[in-house]
Design an enzyme around this catalytic site. Sequence first.
Site: not given
Length: 143
Positions: A34-35, A90, A97, A103, A105
């Site tokens: 994750d960025i 989410n 979301q 996705h 996490h």
Amino acid sequence: MMTTDADCVFCKIMAGDIPSHRVLDTEDAYAFLDIAPLASGHTLLIPRRHARRMEDMTPDAAASLARHLPTLVQAIMSATGASGVNILQNNGSVAGQVVDHVHLHIVPRRDGDGLGFRWNAGTYAAGEAESLLERIAGYLETR
Ligand code: 5GP
Ligand code: ZN
């Protein structure tokens, strides 16, 4: 169901149009860092085939995604030294979301990391759980 969505940031990542730190790359799934991590090693696991939300996925597609979790969790914990992880999805904007490509996490956890949920646990009123169950079970019976 579309395979990719031209406007989807995660489809663009898998296509290589947006760079990512790739953690896992298989026929049916992709995982990357994750960025904006909640913790070092925060990873996103996504299906290759574009689906906006969990309920848009077939049971087989959801199972194919989830099958990567045990090994991925072990790898992330081993690499980060985390003693646990939260696995979150989410689902829908009301649930937080932001990116409309399913996705999961995987967030490494450590003692005292300060992460957490507002877990405002409640209670059921008399009869509420029973009538709720009737509606859920009723829905499942029609499937
Ligand atoms: P959501 O709120 O939809 O559950 O989470 C979306 C996640 O995607 C966020 O944690 C966000 O940091 C991450 N994200 C959004 N855009 C990018 C991107 O371009 N690259 C990477 N690696 N992560 C992204
Ligand atoms: Zn997508």
